[in-house]
Write a protein that holds these residues in place. Structure first.
Motif, PDB file in Angstrom:
ATOM      1  N   GLU A 113       8.727  17.265  -5.537  1.00 55.72           N
ATOM      2  CA  GLU A 113       8.010  16.224  -6.259  1.00 55.72           C
ATOM      3  C   GLU A 113       8.354  14.906  -5.590  1.00 55.72           C
ATOM      4  OE1 GLU A 113       7.281  14.750 -10.826  1.00 55.72           O
ATOM      5  OE2 GLU A 113       9.301  15.430 -10.291  1.00 55.72           O
ATOM      6  N   TYR A 114       7.350  14.057  -5.381  1.00 56.84           N
ATOM      7  CA  TYR A 114       7.573  12.822  -4.643  1.00 56.84           C
ATOM      8  C   TYR A 114       6.598  11.732  -5.081  1.00 56.84           C
ATOM      9  CZ  TYR A 114       4.011  15.331  -1.985  1.00 56.84           C
ATOM     10  OH  TYR A 114       2.907  16.068  -1.634  1.00 56.84           O
ATOM     11  N   VAL A 115       6.981  10.500  -4.749  1.00 56.63           N
ATOM     12  CA  VAL A 115       6.147   9.334  -4.997  1.00 56.63           C
ATOM     13  C   VAL A 115       5.412   9.017  -3.695  1.00 56.63           C
ATOM     14  CG1 VAL A 115       6.131   6.887  -5.594  1.00 56.63           C
ATOM     15  CG2 VAL A 115       7.786   8.412  -6.679  1.00 56.63           C
ATOM     16  N   VAL A 116       4.115   8.791  -3.802  1.00 52.66           N
ATOM     17  CA  VAL A 116       3.296   8.463  -2.635  1.00 52.66           C
ATOM     18  C   VAL A 116       2.918   6.990  -2.679  1.00 52.66           C
ATOM     19  CG1 VAL A 116       1.101   8.903  -1.462  1.00 52.66           C
ATOM     20  CG2 VAL A 116       2.334  10.791  -2.551  1.00 52.66           C
ATOM     21  N   LEU A 117       3.133   6.311  -1.546  1.00 56.60           N
ATOM     22  CA  LEU A 117       2.636   4.953  -1.358  1.00 56.60           C
ATOM     23  C   LEU A 117       1.695   4.993  -0.157  1.00 56.60           C
ATOM     24  CD1 LEU A 117       5.955   2.974  -1.867  1.00 56.60           C
ATOM     25  CD2 LEU A 117       3.925   2.822  -3.315  1.00 56.60           C
ATOM     26  N   SER A 118       0.414   4.757  -0.404  1.00 57.21           N
ATOM     27  CA  SER A 118      -0.572   4.792   0.683  1.00 57.21           C
ATOM     28  C   SER A 118      -0.367   3.600   1.613  1.00 57.21           C
ATOM     29  CB  SER A 118      -1.984   4.749   0.102  1.00 57.21           C
ATOM     30  OG  SER A 118      -2.225   3.468  -0.469  1.00 57.21           O
ATOM     31  N   LYS A 119      -0.934   3.693   2.787  1.00 65.17           N
ATOM     32  CA  LYS A 119      -0.841   2.597   3.750  1.00 65.17           C
ATOM     33  C   LYS A 119      -1.457   1.339   3.143  1.00 65.17           C
ATOM     34  CE  LYS A 119      -1.037   1.709   8.611  1.00 65.17           C
ATOM     35  NZ  LYS A 119      -0.412   2.378   9.699  1.00 65.17           N
ATOM     36  N   THR A 120      -2.571   1.480   2.442  1.00 68.67           N
ATOM     37  CA  THR A 120      -3.221   0.346   1.782  1.00 68.67           C
ATOM     38  C   THR A 120      -2.285  -0.270   0.743  1.00 68.67           C
ATOM     39  OG1 THR A 120      -5.371   1.390   2.098  1.00 68.67           O
ATOM     40  CG2 THR A 120      -5.257  -0.366   0.465  1.00 68.67           C
ATOM     41  N   ALA A 121      -1.638   0.576  -0.062  1.00 69.76           N
ATOM     42  CA  ALA A 121      -0.695   0.080  -1.068  1.00 69.76           C
ATOM     43  C   ALA A 121       0.464  -0.653  -0.395  1.00 69.76           C
ATOM     44  CB  ALA A 121      -0.166   1.229  -1.918  1.00 69.76           C
ATOM     45  N   LEU A 166       1.431  -4.522  -1.033  1.00 68.57           N
ATOM     46  CA  LEU A 166       2.774  -4.915  -1.472  1.00 68.57           C
ATOM     47  C   LEU A 166       3.386  -5.913  -0.494  1.00 68.57           C
ATOM     48  CD1 LEU A 166       4.047  -1.423  -2.672  1.00 68.57           C
ATOM     49  CD2 LEU A 166       3.495  -3.385  -4.130  1.00 68.57           C
ATOM     50  N   SER A 167       3.140  -5.695   0.789  1.00 66.56           N
ATOM     51  CA  SER A 167       3.646  -6.598   1.823  1.00 66.56           C
ATOM     52  C   SER A 167       3.051  -8.003   1.674  1.00 66.56           C
ATOM     53  CB  SER A 167       3.313  -6.032   3.203  1.00 66.56           C
ATOM     54  OG  SER A 167       3.654  -6.946   4.211  1.00 66.56           O
ATOM     55  N   MET A 168       1.774  -8.075   1.325  1.00 64.19           N
ATOM     56  CA  MET A 168       1.111  -9.379   1.192  1.00 64.19           C
ATOM     57  C   MET A 168       1.459 -10.073  -0.128  1.00 64.19           C
ATOM     58  SD  MET A 168      -2.659  -8.802   2.883  1.00 64.19           S
ATOM     59  CE  MET A 168      -3.089  -7.378   1.897  1.00 64.19           C
ATOM     60  N   THR A 169       1.938  -9.324  -1.117  1.00 66.09           N
ATOM     61  CA  THR A 169       2.152  -9.880  -2.449  1.00 66.09           C
ATOM     62  C   THR A 169       3.629 -10.145  -2.768  1.00 66.09           C
ATOM     63  OG1 THR A 169       0.242  -8.578  -3.151  1.00 66.09           O
ATOM     64  CG2 THR A 169       1.558  -9.563  -4.884  1.00 66.09           C
ATOM     65  N   ILE A 170       4.506  -9.253  -2.332  1.00 68.16           N
ATOM     66  CA  ILE A 170       5.934  -9.377  -2.640  1.00 68.16           C
ATOM     67  C   ILE A 170       6.653  -9.949  -1.422  1.00 68.16           C
ATOM     68  CG2 ILE A 170       8.031  -8.128  -3.282  1.00 68.16           C
ATOM     69  CD1 ILE A 170       6.217  -6.051  -4.680  1.00 68.16           C
ATOM     70  N   ILE A 171       7.183 -11.151  -1.578  1.00 71.24           N
ATOM     71  CA  ILE A 171       7.799 -11.864  -0.455  1.00 71.24           C
ATOM     72  C   ILE A 171       8.901 -11.048   0.218  1.00 71.24           C
ATOM     73  CG2 ILE A 171       9.189 -13.895   0.138  1.00 71.24           C
ATOM     74  CD1 ILE A 171       7.581 -15.378  -2.091  1.00 71.24           C
ATOM     75  N   SER A 172       9.737 -10.387  -0.560  1.00 71.61           N
ATOM     76  CA  SER A 172      10.877  -9.663   0.015  1.00 71.61           C
ATOM     77  C   SER A 172      10.540  -8.233   0.448  1.00 71.61           C
ATOM     78  CB  SER A 172      12.028  -9.627  -1.006  1.00 71.61           C
ATOM     79  OG  SER A 172      11.608  -8.961  -2.187  1.00 71.61           O
ATOM     80  N   TRP A 173       9.287  -7.794   0.260  1.00 69.95           N
ATOM     81  CA  TRP A 173       8.922  -6.401   0.535  1.00 69.95           C
ATOM     82  C   TRP A 173       9.211  -5.980   1.980  1.00 69.95           C
ATOM     83  CZ3 TRP A 173       8.328  -2.291  -2.291  1.00 69.95           C
ATOM     84  CH2 TRP A 173       7.747  -1.146  -1.739  1.00 69.95           C
ATOM     85  N   ASP A 174       8.765  -6.775   2.941  1.00 66.55           N
ATOM     86  CA  ASP A 174       8.962  -6.402   4.350  1.00 66.55           C
ATOM     87  C   ASP A 174      10.444  -6.311   4.708  1.00 66.55           C
ATOM     88  OD1 ASP A 174       6.240  -6.199   4.704  1.00 66.55           O
ATOM     89  OD2 ASP A 174       6.021  -8.159   5.655  1.00 66.55           O
ATOM     90  N   ALA A 175      11.259  -7.216   4.147  1.00 67.22           N
ATOM     91  CA  ALA A 175      12.703  -7.174   4.416  1.00 67.22           C
ATOM     92  C   ALA A 175      13.326  -5.921   3.811  1.00 67.22           C
ATOM     93  CB  ALA A 175      13.375  -8.429   3.861  1.00 67.22           C
TER      94      ALA A 175
END
Length: 189
Positions: free
Chosen positions: A101-109, A113-122
């Motif tokens: 069982e796993y959580v999926v994050l699509s490339k679009t998601a 997230l990268s464009m919205t959450i400042i610390s996401w890329d870090a």
């Protein structure tokens, strides 16, 4: 989903609104035992975070032999990062060794997230660096040790996985035959 959020929080701060955004973009899926989550020749378009189970990453060599590169268990991200980032077909297979069982994050998601959450890329950069270091630490010592030492090292490093992985896959990972692994196991007891 809580496992994913707790894991992410080890690598950076997220406020409640950001956590809610991540969970809204994530989807929980399953792959039954022995099924392939991903096959070589396909371009990965998502990253997964394993909640429950063990997956193995493998490939076929030029003789057609199936070779196990490594195993991943709970609380690990799984992606062929090179193929994912470059948008090129993967050379690896990812197979569920147990029901997973796993959580999926699509490339679009991930991009949203990268464009919205400042610390996401870090946060993702830290997780990627940790994953690459673990991959090197998993493979490098295997090259210098004999088969018995490789097996003992596997038992030390992954004690919870040893009894959950079929011997044939473990032997492939260790670079030995299944009969050699059986002999090593007998001699250790």
């Amino acid at each position: 989903m809580e496992q994913l959020i707790n894991y992410l929080l080890h690598f950076g701060h997220l406020n409640q609104q950001q956590i809610e955004m991540i969970t809204s973009k994530a989807v929980i899926k399953t792959t039954p035992k022995d099924e392939y989550y991903h096959e070589a020749g396909r371009i990965p378009r998502e990253i997964i975070f394993l909640l429950d189970g063990i997956m193995r990453v493998c490939y076929y060599n030029n003789k057609g032999d199936e070779i196990t590169k490594y195993f991943l268990d709970e609380n690990n991200f799984i992606a062929d990062i090179n193929s994912y980032n470059q948008g090129i077909p993967s050379t690896e297979y990812i197979q569920a060794i147990t029901d997973c069982e796993y959580v999926v994050l699509s490339k679009t998601a991930m991009e949203e997230l990268s464009m919205t959450i400042i610390s996401w890329d870090a946060i993702i950069a830290k997780i990627t660096a940790k994953g690459l270091a673990e991959k090197v630490n998993r493979i490098s010592p295997m090259m210098a040790e004999d088969a018995t030492e490789r097996y003992l090292m596997f038992l030390r490093n992954f004690p919870t996985m040893a009894n959950r992985i079929p011997l044939s896959y473990l032997a492939s990972y260790l670079g030995i035959t299944q009969s050699s692994l059986s002999r090593i196991r007998r001699n250790i007891r």
